[in-house]
Design a protein around this motif. Structure first.
Motif, mmCIF file in Angstrom:
data_model
loop_
_atom_site.group_PDB
_atom_site.id
_atom_site.type_symbol
_atom_site.label_atom_id
_atom_site.label_comp_id
_atom_site.label_asym_id
_atom_site.label_seq_id
_atom_site.Cartn_x
_atom_site.Cartn_y
_atom_site.Cartn_z
ATOM 1 N N CYS A 1 8.038 6.991 4.200
ATOM 2 C CA CYS A 1 7.310 6.155 3.510
ATOM 3 C C CYS A 1 8.217 5.130 3.226
ATOM 4 O O CYS A 1 7.881 3.624 3.018
ATOM 5 N N CYS B 1 0.943 -1.174 -0.152
ATOM 6 C CA CYS B 1 -0.050 0.020 0.126
ATOM 7 C C CYS B 1 0.828 1.112 0.145
ATOM 8 O O CYS B 1 0.466 2.198 -0.719
ATOM 9 N N LEU B 2 1.860 1.305 0.792
ATOM 10 C CA LEU B 2 2.662 2.404 0.861
ATOM 11 C C LEU B 2 3.706 2.606 -0.434
ATOM 12 O O LEU B 2 3.569 3.721 -1.064
ATOM 13 N N LEU C 1 0.620 11.562 2.813
ATOM 14 C CA LEU C 1 0.634 11.216 1.379
ATOM 15 C C LEU C 1 -0.728 11.820 0.686
ATOM 16 O O LEU C 1 -0.686 11.804 -0.593
ATOM 17 N N THR D 1 1.090 3.734 -3.013
ATOM 18 C CA THR D 1 0.518 5.183 -2.902
ATOM 19 C C THR D 1 1.794 6.226 -3.262
ATOM 20 O O THR D 1 1.535 7.179 -3.731
ATOM 21 N N LEU D 2 2.835 5.707 -2.906
ATOM 22 C CA LEU D 2 4.110 6.683 -3.142
ATOM 23 C C LEU D 2 4.282 6.808 -4.569
ATOM 24 O O LEU D 2 4.782 7.722 -5.009
ATOM 25 N N ALA E 1 0.086 8.148 6.027
ATOM 26 C CA ALA E 1 -0.823 8.052 4.965
ATOM 27 C C ALA E 1 -1.656 9.293 4.912
ATOM 28 O O ALA E 1 -1.853 9.712 3.763
ATOM 29 N N ALA F 1 2.682 4.307 9.863
ATOM 30 C CA ALA F 1 2.382 4.407 8.412
ATOM 31 C C ALA F 1 0.935 5.050 8.517
ATOM 32 O O ALA F 1 0.501 5.622 7.412
ATOM 33 N N VAL G 1 -5.005 1.982 4.083
ATOM 34 C CA VAL G 1 -3.726 1.401 5.220
ATOM 35 C C VAL G 1 -4.498 0.235 5.879
ATOM 36 O O VAL G 1 -3.926 -0.937 5.845
ATOM 37 N N ALA H 1 8.133 1.044 4.230
ATOM 38 C CA ALA H 1 7.745 -0.185 3.255
ATOM 39 C C ALA H 1 8.966 -1.266 3.287
ATOM 40 O O ALA H 1 8.747 -2.349 3.279
#
Length: 745
Positions: free
Chosen positions: A651, A493-494, A627, A497-498, A624, A620, A691, A655
């Motif tokens: 982030c 997810c991180l 982010l 998203t990043l 988030a 996280a 998340v 990860a």
């Protein structure tokens, strides 16, 4: 590491970086002549070096027919039947892989593509394993036939899948090849882990070697196929150059883009399938040769293809020579030698000033951003430092789609909490599914225990024997799986998203391979297996090396990607060396773990990782929220009190740590980090980073996959990583090549 997970980029060239035509031609001729001379020298060394006491003088006498050398049975055997066929095979196979790599990089408009993208290597491996396991094939000619057949079938399926909609576009070819290759690889692992004899034969073949080349029988059998592949490559070079200008311009010049891509795929299949059949699956060579040729020639596609073949021939011949001398009296695996040679060279090219001439300037300009949109792919903001485009903030590619902003308000006296309705309901549904998965996993295999008794045993009530059986022997493994799945889901997810990219996973930075190699090295040094801490250490070391060598993140996007691929190749080489030097029983056990397995894992590894999650998950959640702000440009994010560079760094470290913890528990389990954010994002909606949903989804996937692996075959356990890989390929095709994605791919 498969490369379907690398973003494509347009082949634009900085005019100031391109030399004058006369200077460019002169430099190209000089480079070609130098490479040709180097290949001839390497071929001479290949003929002169080997087992026995046959030196260069004897070889020269045999070649020239002097002093009755050809009447000497020993010279005829060593030179005529062994060294000459082996050298010719190395030259032809190297040229074939180099040409294939250059063609594939051009047709996919991806300078980091390699020959495994069409599923050729995976299909060949499955063919060989099928022949060994079910038909008792043990000879070289048998391997040749099954490897070639499997490679051709895999490529045909990729072309069929990619061409159903979209006309076989570059991205669809890559995705279809990666997905089908992953599924074939999982099926191969299913067969291998259930047969020690099959694994023993397969592990030597899969490393790639020219030691089995004796005489001209194998080479002459596939020489017509290789020749056909080279001819098709030469004929398609000019139309492919027009295709580099864009589909519309290519059509205006009288070409058919879909036909060109199909012909290129056929050429790559013929060349790569023949190569794999002759010497085994040699990875990284096609990527290296195409990359180096591009560094020398710039945008001249015809010259790139020819020079890539020459470079491939030289690199494979040099690797074969080194394989004979570095570990005498044994031979080292050729693929490992290529990784050890090619990775530093690739890193050196990336750190030089040649990226501009290769059309690979750092993708942080508006021109490059427009090119990324033209090809339907957003460039990774995490590695370019750009955040001005609203991409797929949740990994689903649906950011910006309107959504009803309904929320739940929880109040208790003066305290109130605002929860998004859809995300909350999705999390509750996933939690209920997770409880069901835990009960089913605890019940699986217990024929005398009903579901109700199992449920009570999980809660600690009911029959004492049931409680002991479930909580002592089953729940420890389940807790380990829950922990690993949650860590993988959150890491994916991180990362997605990043990068605002559904294909982005920690694997792109060499995290999985680095963690796997670290665990195996710790096993070799300590003599015991199970050091969960080695995974995070190896993952962190891999990322530190990648970021340090590439010069950091920020604006050096392609440097990070290329160095990450090189790091993965080196770590994979270390892993293969460790496995090849262990006894069959030890290597079989370690191979199962490197496929991803929860066998023997329990509270001892789950508790430390749970403590790590207790620290990393709150961080996280905080990251988030920030982010979400980074979906705007960096200046806007800064004005809102968010430091973009710091958020990206935190982030990324989160990860990496999470992925390393997961590898330390159950090995490199594939597709969970990729699939969890996609599923969670579709359930929770596109406006928030999922998340909690990604963690729950990852835990559910791991527990269910482990349960399926324990019950699918009676008396045989299939590792969880193999289950996720087999099922993950079709999932990737469904998500990325389905009707809803047709407009985006």
């Amino acid at each position: 590491m498969t490369l379907s997970h690398v973003d494509t980029a347009a082949e634009t060239v900085d005019d100031q970086a391109v030399p004058r035509p006369s200077q460019g031609r002169r430099a190209l001729l000089t480079a070609s002549a130098s490479l040709l001379a180097a290949v001839l020298v390497l071929a001479t060394l290949s003929l002169s070096i080997g087992a026995g006491e046959v030196g260069p003088g004897d070889v020269l006498d045999y070649l020239l027919g002097r002093n009755g050398a050809r009447d000497d049975s020993r010279l005829s055997l060593v030179v005529g039947d062994l060294r000459i066929p082996r050298t010719l095979t190395a030259l032809l196979v190297g040229a074939a892989l180099g040409t294939s790599g250059s063609l594939l990089q051009a047709v996919t408009r991806n300078p980091l593509a390699e020959t495994g993208l069409l599923g050729v290597n995976a299909g060949a491996s499955l063919g060989v394993v099928t022949g060994i396991a079910f038909l008792g094939v043990s000879s070289g000619p048998g391997h040749l036939l099954w490897a070639f057949g499997g490679a051709v079938v895999a490529s045909a399926l990729v072309l069929l899948i990619a061409g159903r909609r979209g006309g076989g576009s570059p991205m669809r070819l890559v995705l279809a090849g990666s997905a089908l290759g992953a599924t074939f690889g999982g099926i191969t692992s299913v067969i291998v882990v259930n047969s020690a004899e099959t694994y023993d034969r397969f592990r030597s073949w899969v490393l790639g070697s020219l030691a089995g080349v004796e005489g001209y029988d194998k080479l002459t059998g596939l020489l017509p196929v290789l020749a056909a592949g080279f001819v098709v490559a030469l004929l398609v070079a000019r139309p492919l150059s027009a295709l580099a200008l864009g589909d519309d311009l290519a059509r205006g010049l009288g070409h058919r883009p879909a036909t060109i891509r199909t012909v290129v795929a056929v050429a790559v299949t013929l060349l790569t399938a023949s190569s794999v059949a002759l010497v085994g699956p040699i990875s990284f060579l096609g990527l290296l040769a195409g990359f180096l040729a591009r560094a020398v020639t710039g945008p001249r596609l015809t010259a790139q293809i020819a020079l890539a073949g020459l470079i491939g021939a030289g690199v494979l011949t040099a690797a074969d020579v080194l394989a004979r001398v570095v570990s005498r009296p044994f031979e080292a695996p050729v693929s490992v030698i290529i990784a050890l040679i090619g990775a530093p060279v690739l890193i050196g090219i990336v750190r030089s000033q040649r990226l501009g001439a290769m059309g690979m300037t750092d993708p942080a300009t508006e021109e490059r951003a427009g090119a990324g949109r033209r090809f339907g792919v957003r460039l990774p903001a995490a590695w370019t430092g750009r955040a001005g485009e609203t991409g797929q903030a949740d990994g689903t590619g649906r950011a910006g789609r309107p959504e009803r902003r309904e929320s739940l308000v929880l109040r208790h006296r003066t305290l109130s909490v605002l929860l998004p309705r859809r995300a909350t309901l999705a999390a509750l549904a996933l939690a209920a599914l997770l409880v069901t998965a835990v009960v089913l996993s605890a019940y699986a295999g217990q024929s005398e225990m009903s579901l109700s008794r199992t449920f009570h045993a999980v809660l600690g009530s009911g029959d004492r024997f049931d409680v002991l059986l479930v909580q002592k022997f089953r729940l420890g493994r389940i807790v380990a799986g829950l922990t690993a799945g949650a860590a993988l889901g959150l890491a994916g997810c991180l990362t997605q998203t990043l990068a605002r990219n559904r294909l982005a996973t920690p694997e792109l930075l060499g995290v999985n391979d680095g963690a796997t190699a670290a665990v195996l090295i710790s096993t070799t040094l300590t003599g015991t297996f199970g050091a969960w801490w080695a995974g995070p250490v190896g993952a962190l070391a891999a990322v530190l090396v990648v970021t340090t060598v590439s010069g950091g993140l920020g604006q050096r996007g392609y440097r990070v990607l290329v160095v990450g691929l090189a790091m993965s190749a080196l770590a994979s080489a270390v892993t293969q060396v460790v496995l090849s030097r262990r006894s069959l029983n030890a290597a079989s056990s370690l191979y199962v773990w490197t496929s991803g397995s929860l066998n023997g894992r329990g509270y001892s590894v789950a508790v430390p990782v749970l403590l790590g999650l207790a620290v990393l998950v709150p961080l996280a959640l905080v990251v988030a929220r920030q982010l979400n702000v980074l979906r705007f440009d960096d200046s806007t994010a800064s004005s809102l009190g968010v430091a973009p560079g710091r958020v990206r760094l935190v982030c990324l470290l989160l990860a990496v740590g999470l992925a390393g913890l997961a590898v330390g528990i159950c090995g490199p389990v594939g597709f969970v980090a990729l699939a969890s954010p996609v599923i969670a994002g579709r359930l929770a909606g596109p406006l928030r980073v999922p998340v909690v949903g990604s963690m729950l989804t990852g835990a559910v996937l791991i527990v269910l996959a482990d349960t399926v692996g324990r019950i699918v075959f009676d008396g045989v356990e299939v590792p969880v990583g193999i289950v996720t890989t087999v099922l993950g390929g079709p999932f990737l095709l469904w998500v990325l090549l389905g009707r809803s994605a047709a407009a985006r791919v």
